[in-house]
Design an enzyme around this catalytic site. Structure first.
Site, mmCIF file in Angstrom:
data_model
loop_
_atom_site.group_PDB
_atom_site.id
_atom_site.type_symbol
_atom_site.label_atom_id
_atom_site.label_comp_id
_atom_site.label_asym_id
_atom_site.label_seq_id
_atom_site.Cartn_x
_atom_site.Cartn_y
_atom_site.Cartn_z
ATOM 1 N N HIS A 153 42.078 19.505 70.046
ATOM 2 C CA HIS A 153 40.658 19.761 70.295
ATOM 3 C C HIS A 153 39.789 18.981 69.319
ATOM 4 O O HIS A 153 40.186 18.774 68.172
ATOM 5 C CB HIS A 153 40.377 21.263 70.159
ATOM 6 C CG HIS A 153 41.216 22.096 71.076
ATOM 7 N ND1 HIS A 153 42.390 22.684 70.659
ATOM 8 C CD2 HIS A 153 41.077 22.390 72.396
ATOM 9 C CE1 HIS A 153 42.933 23.336 71.691
ATOM 10 N NE2 HIS A 153 42.156 23.163 72.745
ATOM 11 N N HIS B 215 36.452 24.067 64.000
ATOM 12 C CA HIS B 215 35.341 24.339 64.918
ATOM 13 C C HIS B 215 34.182 25.081 64.245
ATOM 14 O O HIS B 215 33.162 25.337 64.881
ATOM 15 C CB HIS B 215 35.825 25.153 66.128
ATOM 16 C CG HIS B 215 36.888 24.457 66.924
ATOM 17 N ND1 HIS B 215 36.720 23.187 67.429
ATOM 18 C CD2 HIS B 215 38.139 24.847 67.293
ATOM 19 C CE1 HIS B 215 37.830 22.829 68.088
ATOM 20 N NE2 HIS B 215 38.708 23.814 68.003
ATOM 21 N N ASP C 88 48.970 21.644 68.993
ATOM 22 C CA ASP C 88 48.611 21.984 70.377
ATOM 23 C C ASP C 88 48.569 20.750 71.281
ATOM 24 O O ASP C 88 48.207 20.826 72.444
ATOM 25 C CB ASP C 88 47.303 22.797 70.447
ATOM 26 C CG ASP C 88 46.202 22.255 69.571
ATOM 27 O OD1 ASP C 88 46.357 21.131 69.049
ATOM 28 O OD2 ASP C 88 45.170 22.944 69.407
ATOM 29 N N ASP D 150 44.532 17.526 65.898
ATOM 30 C CA ASP D 150 44.595 18.705 66.747
ATOM 31 C C ASP D 150 44.149 18.266 68.152
ATOM 32 O O ASP D 150 43.393 17.304 68.290
ATOM 33 C CB ASP D 150 43.643 19.765 66.172
ATOM 34 C CG ASP D 150 43.709 21.087 66.893
ATOM 35 O OD1 ASP D 150 44.407 21.989 66.406
ATOM 36 O OD2 ASP D 150 43.048 21.223 67.952
HETATM 37 ZN ZN LIG Z 1 43.262 22.934 68.794
#
Ligand SMILES: [Zn+2]
Length: 293
Positions: free
Chosen positions: A153, A114, A227, A151
């Site tokens: 996200h 991120h 996750d 992941d």
């Molecule tokens: Zn994540």
């Protein structure tokens, strides 16, 4: 073969903070005996400058982050936090070198996807994969690079780093309604519905990997965030442990078919059951070793 860890580095966090420091220790513990696990080296500041905006890097070393910027990061800024990020990025850099030399590089940390060129976000101070690619380029590696980001996200920062770079293909499979709410544009984004289970997930992954493979990468980075598991505090997806194993298997099979080096970075994993987080991460590295080492 060897792996790098940041498990020995402490970070000052407020009591009850959800950042899962425990898992770095747990995964290193679970893998010792299988291969040498070395403390990650510190990333050279020069490498950070190659990828990130130098003003951003220097500001971290001098002023740190403001309260507002720390909120965006989701972690209170401290010297210990910066220090840990330097070694986490260094681990990915070392793993990338290992991959080119030995075929497989493992960082039991990193995957901070991120982080943008000029700012921190979502537990990510430095984008370790972008830093490693920039450093390899500096060392003369010219091959096409594929980033497989599984992941839960979106790899929003990574997408931005490589948006204008035709030599790097970014693939992100993620929860469409999950953080980050404003998505960036990867070369291939696959947005999945909340609670997606093994079958639908693996179907989408097979399609995506086929497209990514056509890019004919010469080096692959794998963000193996777990996750995606059901019961994750932040992931919102619904994979089983067996589903995660099949996911990893597909990535490793593709890499094996292509016959190219692979770098595995850890990514997210915040299961309500901490043992499950550790087991899933450790499973990824074990499978990487047994399929590719
Ligand atoms: Zn994540």
């Amino acid at each position: 073969m060897r792996a790098y860890t940041t498990a020995h580095l402490r970070v000052d966090l407020p009591q009850g903070h959800p950042f899962p420091l425990y898992k770095y220790q747990g995964v290193a513990e679970a893998l010792k005996g299988l291969l040498p696990i070395l403390p990650a080296p510190e990333v050279p500041r020069e490498a950070l400058h190659l990828a990130h905006r130098p003003e951003y890097v220097e500001k971290l070393f001098t002023e740190g982050l403001s309260r507002q910027e720390s909120l965006r990061l989701g972690l209170p800024f401290s010297p210990s936090l910066l220090r840990r990020a330097l070694f986490a990025a260094g681990g990915t850099l070392a793993a990338a070198r290992d991959a080119l030399e030995l075929g497989l590089g493992l960082n039991l940390s990193g995957g901070t996807h991120h982080a943008y060129p000029d700012r921190a976000e979502g537990y990510s101070l430095f984008n370790d994969v972008a830093v490693a690619v920039a450093w390899l380029r500096r060392e003369g590696f010219r091959g096409r690079v594929l980033v497989v980001d599984l992941d839960a996200h979106q790899g929003n920062g990574t997408a931005v780093f490589f948006q204008k770079d035709p030599t790097v293909f970014t693939l992100s499979l993620h929860g469409e309604r999950n953080y980050p709410l404003r998505k960036e544009r990867s070369d291939l984004d696959v947005g999945l519905p909340d609670g997606v289970g093994d079958e639908a997930y693996l179907y989408a992954l097979d399609e995506a990997l086929e497209i990514a493979q056509a890019f004919q990468p010469e080096l692959v980075f794998y963000n193996a965030g777990v996750d995606v598991l059901k019961g994750d505090r932040f992931g919102r997806l619904g994979l089983s442990l067996e589903g995660v194993r099949k996911r990893d298997e597909r990535v490793f099979r593709m890499v094996k078919t292509l016959g190219v080096p692979l770098v595995v970075v850890m990514g997210g994993g915040y299961n309500r059951d901490p043992r499950l987080t550790v087991e899933a991460h450790a499973g990824t590295y074990r499978l990487a070793l047994s399929s590719l080492a």
